[in-house]
Design a protein around this motif. Sequence first.
Motif, mmCIF file in Angstrom:
data_model
loop_
_atom_site.group_PDB
_atom_site.id
_atom_site.type_symbol
_atom_site.label_atom_id
_atom_site.label_comp_id
_atom_site.label_asym_id
_atom_site.label_seq_id
_atom_site.Cartn_x
_atom_site.Cartn_y
_atom_site.Cartn_z
ATOM 1 N N LYS A 1 0.822 -1.186 -0.123
ATOM 2 C CA LYS A 1 0.197 -0.094 -0.004
ATOM 3 C C LYS A 1 0.791 1.163 -0.048
ATOM 4 N N VAL A 2 2.036 1.083 0.673
ATOM 5 C CA VAL A 2 2.962 2.636 1.041
ATOM 6 C C VAL A 2 3.773 2.431 -0.112
ATOM 7 N N GLY A 3 4.308 1.239 -1.005
ATOM 8 C CA GLY A 3 4.971 1.288 -1.972
ATOM 9 C C GLY A 3 6.352 1.019 -1.246
ATOM 10 N N VAL A 4 6.778 0.198 -0.472
ATOM 11 C CA VAL A 4 7.522 -0.201 0.197
ATOM 12 C C VAL A 4 8.114 -1.566 -0.425
ATOM 13 N N GLU A 5 9.380 -1.751 -0.589
ATOM 14 C CA GLU A 5 9.972 -3.007 -1.177
ATOM 15 C C GLU A 5 11.508 -3.533 -0.427
ATOM 16 N N SER A 6 11.305 -4.772 0.173
ATOM 17 C CA SER A 6 12.451 -5.011 1.061
ATOM 18 C C SER A 6 13.448 -5.798 0.051
ATOM 19 N N THR A 7 14.885 -5.188 -0.006
ATOM 20 C CA THR A 7 15.676 -5.709 -0.806
ATOM 21 C C THR A 7 17.039 -6.040 -0.180
ATOM 22 N N PRO A 8 17.099 -7.013 0.759
ATOM 23 C CA PRO A 8 18.423 -6.972 1.492
ATOM 24 C C PRO A 8 19.353 -7.726 0.652
ATOM 25 N N ILE A 9 20.766 -7.327 1.101
ATOM 26 C CA ILE A 9 21.817 -7.608 0.483
ATOM 27 C C ILE A 9 22.150 -9.003 1.287
ATOM 28 N N LYS A 10 22.227 -10.305 1.281
ATOM 29 C CA LYS A 10 22.580 -11.300 1.990
ATOM 30 C C LYS A 10 23.610 -12.108 1.480
ATOM 31 N N THR A 11 24.159 -12.902 2.469
ATOM 32 C CA THR A 11 24.968 -14.030 2.069
ATOM 33 C C THR A 11 24.572 -15.259 2.030
ATOM 34 N N GLY A 12 23.392 -15.542 2.490
ATOM 35 C CA GLY A 12 22.763 -17.073 2.488
ATOM 36 C C GLY A 12 21.193 -16.794 2.138
ATOM 37 N N PRO A 13 20.561 -17.891 1.995
ATOM 38 C CA PRO A 13 19.176 -17.883 1.484
ATOM 39 C C PRO A 13 18.236 -18.015 2.898
ATOM 40 N N PHE A 14 18.915 -18.108 4.067
ATOM 41 C CA PHE A 14 18.105 -17.988 5.347
ATOM 42 C C PHE A 14 18.526 -16.826 6.213
ATOM 43 N N LYS A 15 19.425 -15.971 5.545
ATOM 44 C CA LYS A 15 19.757 -14.716 6.396
ATOM 45 C C LYS A 15 18.425 -13.823 6.831
ATOM 46 N N ASP A 16 17.426 -13.706 6.038
ATOM 47 C CA ASP A 16 16.546 -13.066 6.205
ATOM 48 C C ASP A 16 15.322 -13.790 6.090
ATOM 49 N N ALA A 17 15.134 -14.865 6.771
ATOM 50 C CA ALA A 17 14.265 -15.895 6.738
ATOM 51 C C ALA A 17 13.148 -15.421 7.603
ATOM 52 N N LEU A 18 13.021 -14.778 8.415
ATOM 53 C CA LEU A 18 11.821 -14.198 9.279
ATOM 54 C C LEU A 18 11.342 -12.701 8.799
ATOM 55 N N SER A 19 11.794 -12.235 7.776
ATOM 56 C CA SER A 19 11.491 -10.851 7.113
ATOM 57 C C SER A 19 10.076 -10.661 7.152
ATOM 58 N N PRO A 20 9.284 -9.441 7.597
ATOM 59 C CA PRO A 20 8.032 -9.518 7.625
ATOM 60 C C PRO A 20 7.313 -8.892 6.386
ATOM 61 N N PHE A 21 8.273 -8.836 5.300
ATOM 62 C CA PHE A 21 7.943 -8.090 4.054
ATOM 63 C C PHE A 21 7.701 -9.225 2.817
ATOM 64 N N ARG A 22 7.614 -10.641 3.435
ATOM 65 C CA ARG A 22 7.442 -11.736 2.455
ATOM 66 C C ARG A 22 7.247 -12.908 3.325
ATOM 67 N N GLU A 23 6.622 -13.948 2.468
ATOM 68 C CA GLU A 23 6.377 -15.063 3.200
ATOM 69 C C GLU A 23 7.361 -16.020 3.252
#
Length: 336
Positions: A177-199
């Motif tokens: 709704k507010v036009g925010v997109e999360s694009t973290p720079i990470k070293t592994g597939p599980f580094k942002d596993a609990l991000s609230p911005f994706r399933e």
Amino acid sequence: MANAETHRPPKRRRWLLRLIFIALLVSIALNFYFYERYKSYFTDGNDPIEHFHSGSKVATDKIAVIKVQGVIMAPNTQRILRRIQQAKDDKDVKAVLLSINSPGGAVADSHEIYHRLVELRETKPVVAHMKSMAASGGLYVAMGAGEQGKIFAEPTTWTGSIGVIIPRMQMIGLAEKVGVESTPIKTGPFKDALSPFRELTPAEQTVWNNIIDQAFDRFVNVIADNRVELNVKEVRKLATGQVYTADDALKNKLIDKIGYEEAALDELLTRIDRKPEDVRVITYDNQETLVEILLGSAQASHPDAQWQFAMESTVPRPMYCCSWLSGLTSGPFGRN
């Protein structure tokens, strides 16, 4: 105007009054400084302070009441641990009453308190007393009383809530709704596993389920190890995450008796073969020093304090906790 000039103190006297006032402020500051230095030299500023609770004020033998109040997380955990250590080191303390009024808290903190209580009960009897709430992590630490100890609950106590949860908010819809997109720079597939911005992906769900499954098994085993009449299978039947009243907890063998603090103290007196007039019941309190208060204020006003708080609030914390905040998840992400 002439009268005002006549009654105004001479200039030299005004300066003298100012100097006296400044000297007074300096004296007060120095007194605080030397008092703090005195305490830091002769005592540990973090040592719990002993207070009289009941019984005989002149008796040498003591029963220590260790309170576990509020959410079990830092800095509360450190205060509780220092109280346990002081009771353990004090040769005059013959028994300990664990007074619990807590909805639980962090997995690691609950287990550390339980672990220290296990060490304590090897030399001194421990009895647990549940007040208005001793749920989840509160129940976990109550197991520190052990097989030989007793667990008392007041008639209106809420306990149980056996389970583990990692609170997690999902903000995908809000971000869109507010036009925010999360694009973290990470070293592994599980580094942002609990991000609230994706399933969560199926692989991530498997990883985190394994983590909370182990914490859940530990909780179940701690109860089974310390409740003589319950085995692992029976505990798992009770571990639905639901809260039990005192009557239900007694029926399900999670507690031993329904009674108030006086009944729990009587149990300890029987265990150590003492009469009420033979012991001094004491409690502990942790007071902040002047330096800690000043440092705390300075840290709170530091420009990085809000950023640090924001970062800490995103750290995933497995919880043994009974709270409506535990429901802030993106779906079924807990174990019971």
